[in-house]
Design an enzyme around this catalytic site. Structure first.
Site, PDB file in Angstrom:
ATOM      1  N   SER A 141       0.866  -1.189   0.000  1.00 52.47           N
ATOM      2  CA  SER A 141       0.000   0.000   0.000  1.00 52.47           C
ATOM      3  C   SER A 141       0.896   1.230   0.000  1.00 52.47           C
ATOM      4  CB  SER A 141      -0.876   0.028   1.255  1.00 52.47           C
ATOM      5  OG  SER A 141      -1.453   1.318   1.430  1.00 52.47           O
ATOM      6  N   TYR A 154      -1.897  -1.053  10.495  1.00 51.27           N
ATOM      7  CA  TYR A 154      -2.103  -1.335   9.066  1.00 51.27           C
ATOM      8  C   TYR A 154      -0.905  -0.838   8.245  1.00 51.27           C
ATOM      9  CZ  TYR A 154      -4.089  -1.406   4.371  1.00 51.27           C
ATOM     10  OH  TYR A 154      -4.286  -1.650   3.035  1.00 51.27           O
TER      11      TYR A 154
HETATM   12  N1  LIG Z   1      -8.669  -0.579  -1.478  1.00 53.97           N
HETATM   13  C1  LIG Z   1      -7.665   0.193  -1.107  1.00 53.97           C
HETATM   14  O1  LIG Z   1      -7.792   1.424  -0.955  1.00 53.97           O
HETATM   15  C2  LIG Z   1      -6.313  -0.430  -0.885  1.00 53.97           C
HETATM   16  C3  LIG Z   1      -5.190   0.419  -0.850  1.00 53.97           C
HETATM   17  C4  LIG Z   1      -3.931  -0.131  -0.655  1.00 53.97           C
HETATM   18  C5  LIG Z   1      -3.795  -1.499  -0.491  1.00 53.97           C
HETATM   19  N2  LIG Z   1      -4.895  -2.309  -0.512  1.00 53.97           N
HETATM   20  C6  LIG Z   1      -4.695  -3.746  -0.317  1.00 53.97           C
HETATM   21  O2  LIG Z   1      -5.244  -4.445  -1.406  1.00 53.97           O
HETATM   22  C7  LIG Z   1      -5.533  -5.791  -0.999  1.00 53.97           C
HETATM   23  C8  LIG Z   1      -6.920  -6.180  -1.504  1.00 53.97           C
HETATM   24  O3  LIG Z   1      -7.885  -5.384  -0.826  1.00 53.97           O
HETATM   25  P1  LIG Z   1      -9.158  -4.770  -1.558  1.00 53.97           P
HETATM   26  O4  LIG Z   1      -9.047  -3.312  -1.483  1.00 53.97           O
HETATM   27  O5  LIG Z   1      -9.378  -5.423  -2.854  1.00 53.97           O
HETATM   28  O6  LIG Z   1     -10.291  -5.163  -0.499  1.00 53.97           O
HETATM   29  P2  LIG Z   1     -11.548  -6.113  -0.539  1.00 53.97           P
HETATM   30  O7  LIG Z   1     -12.452  -5.782  -1.672  1.00 53.97           O
HETATM   31  O8  LIG Z   1     -12.095  -6.069   0.849  1.00 53.97           O
HETATM   32  O9  LIG Z   1     -10.907  -7.559  -0.825  1.00 53.97           O
HETATM   33  C9  LIG Z   1     -10.212  -8.250   0.163  1.00 53.97           C
HETATM   34  C10 LIG Z   1     -10.046  -9.699  -0.270  1.00 53.97           C
HETATM   35  O10 LIG Z   1      -9.317 -10.383   0.749  1.00 53.97           O
HETATM   36  C11 LIG Z   1     -10.056 -11.531   1.152  1.00 53.97           C
HETATM   37  N3  LIG Z   1      -9.882 -11.807   2.562  1.00 53.97           N
HETATM   38  C12 LIG Z   1     -10.168 -11.000   3.614  1.00 53.97           C
HETATM   39  N4  LIG Z   1      -9.927 -11.668   4.773  1.00 53.97           N
HETATM   40  C13 LIG Z   1      -9.492 -12.907   4.425  1.00 53.97           C
HETATM   41  C14 LIG Z   1      -9.107 -14.053   5.159  1.00 53.97           C
HETATM   42  N5  LIG Z   1      -9.147 -14.090   6.501  1.00 53.97           N
HETATM   43  N6  LIG Z   1      -8.706 -15.161   4.478  1.00 53.97           N
HETATM   44  C15 LIG Z   1      -8.697 -15.154   3.115  1.00 53.97           C
HETATM   45  N7  LIG Z   1      -9.047 -14.111   2.371  1.00 53.97           N
HETATM   46  C16 LIG Z   1      -9.453 -12.989   3.024  1.00 53.97           C
HETATM   47  C17 LIG Z   1     -11.508 -11.203   0.836  1.00 53.97           C
HETATM   48  O11 LIG Z   1     -12.261 -12.383   0.566  1.00 53.97           O
HETATM   49  P3  LIG Z   1     -13.237 -13.182   1.553  1.00 53.97           P
HETATM   50  O12 LIG Z   1     -14.000 -12.202   2.375  1.00 53.97           O
HETATM   51  O13 LIG Z   1     -14.079 -14.011   0.612  1.00 53.97           O
HETATM   52  O14 LIG Z   1     -12.328 -14.050   2.379  1.00 53.97           O
HETATM   53  C18 LIG Z   1     -11.372 -10.402  -0.444  1.00 53.97           C
HETATM   54  O15 LIG Z   1     -11.304 -11.281  -1.546  1.00 53.97           O
HETATM   55  C19 LIG Z   1      -5.363  -5.824   0.519  1.00 53.97           C
HETATM   56  O16 LIG Z   1      -4.121  -6.406   0.853  1.00 53.97           O
HETATM   57  C20 LIG Z   1      -5.375  -4.343   0.898  1.00 53.97           C
HETATM   58  O17 LIG Z   1      -4.677  -4.098   2.101  1.00 53.97           O
HETATM   59  C21 LIG Z   1      -6.143  -1.811  -0.709  1.00 53.97           C
END
Ligand SMILES: NC(=O)c1ccc[n+]([C@@H]2O[C@H](COP(=O)([O-])OP(=O)(O)OC[C@H]3O[C@@H](n4cnc5c(N)ncnc54)[C@H](OP(=O)(O)O)[C@@H]3O)[C@@H](O)[C@H]2O)c1
Length: 265
Positions: A141, A154
């Site tokens: 991130s 985080y």
């Molecule tokens: N969105 C942002 O602004 C942002 C910015 C920087 C970095 N990121 C990073 O990008 C990555 C993806 O996040 P996203 O933004 O796409 O969020 P998201 O839409 O909430 O997706 C998160 C994914 O992780 C899975 N997950 C959550 N807890 C889990 C667990 N205990 N075991 C297995 N899978 C799990 C969820 O699936 P299930 O619920 O089906 O398990 C979902 O597929 C993360 O590492 C996040 O920190 C996001």
């Protein structure tokens, strides 16, 4: 028939950035192993990818806060020789200010964003090195570089992912393994909705669509970038940051304490 590109294993593939990677990689012709907890969503995505792109798509249900399930994913990486790309994406965001956060939730952030991510990245790097072929995309991130302005646990979890990537990329670059860290800024996904928040109050100019984010990240991957910041236009700013950091190196470990501490003996 097996894809000539091989198979990409994507964690957190049921929504957001992970689901978008699955789509873009299937479009490129990769077969997929989709990992997350929500098997119904994974199954639906797998069916869509198969019918839209004609690739194979398998699902692997795993809760990455559970050690047994992390080992299940590790076992798939070890035993499935078609896997050539590991997208280490699953993660959870903060659920409110650090000062009032439930310590159990902070443990959960560390278990998933650090513990599982570290174990699977290191195992994948070793396996790919043995095969002399493979690539790892670690989703960190932008807050890895902005800890004073964001939730500490985080931000620290993502700084861990960045540091791990830089180290793995150096260790494995001569072993046929490409390693990339992606540093998204705010990206429109479910990450905040899952913890009772929303992106609606953010400046829309500061929030990227997941499709744009992943397309830029894959372009950075194709260019061989170790660190990709999809919203950074002037990459020399990042290079200047690294140069300033490297200037500290001769001073990081010396026999004598610095003069300013007044300990000359
Ligand atoms: N969105 C942002 O602004 C942002 C910015 C920087 C970095 N990121 C990073 O990008 C990555 C993806 O996040 P996203 O933004 O796409 O969020 P998201 O839409 O909430 O997706 C998160 C994914 O992780 C899975 N997950 C959550 N807890 C889990 C667990 N205990 N075991 C297995 N899978 C799990 C969820 O699936 P299930 O619920 O089906 O398990 C979902 O597929 C993360 O590492 C996040 O920190 C996001």
């Amino acid at each position: 028939m097996t894809s000539s590109l091989g198979t990409a294993l994507v964690t957190g593939a049921s929504s957001g950035i992970g689901a978008t990677y699955a789509d873009r990689l299937a479009r490129r012709g990769y077969d997929l192993v989709l990992v997350a907890r929500d098997a119904a969503r994974l199954g639906q995505l797998a069916e869509n990818l198969k019918s839209t792109y004609g690739v194979d798509a398998d699902i692997l249900r795993a809760d990455l806060s559970e050690r047994a399930d992390v080992l299940k994913v590790e076992n798939r990486l070890r035993t499935d020789e078609t896997i050539t790309l590991f997208v280490n994406n699953a993660g959870i965001g903060p659920n409110g200010p650090l000062l009032t956060a439930d310590p159990d939730y902070l443990d959960r952030i560390v278990d998933i964003n650090v513990g599982a991510a570290n174990r699977l990245a290191v195992v994948a790097a070793r396996i790919f090195a043995e095969r002399n072929k493979g690539a790892i995309v670690n989703i960190a991130s932008a807050v890895a570089l902005a800890a004073p302005f964001f939730h500490g646990t985080y931000a620290a979890s993502k700084a861990f992912v960045l540091a791990l990537t830089e180290s793995l990329a150096a260790d494995f670059k001569d072993k046929g393994v490409q390693v990339q860290a992606v540093l998204p800024g705010y990206t429109r996904t479910e990450i905040f909705d899952r913890v009772g928040g929303s992106m609606d109050n953010l400046d829309p100019e500061a929030v990227m669509d997941a499709g744009d984010l992943v397309d830029a990240a894959l372009a950075g991957f194709d260019q061989g970038e170790v660190v990709t910041m999809p919203s950074l236009s002037d990459y020399s700013l990042y290079e200047a940051f690294i140069a300033a950091r490297n200037a500290l190196r001769p001073n990081l470990s010396l026999r004598k304490p610095a003069v300013r501490y007044g300990l000359e003996r």
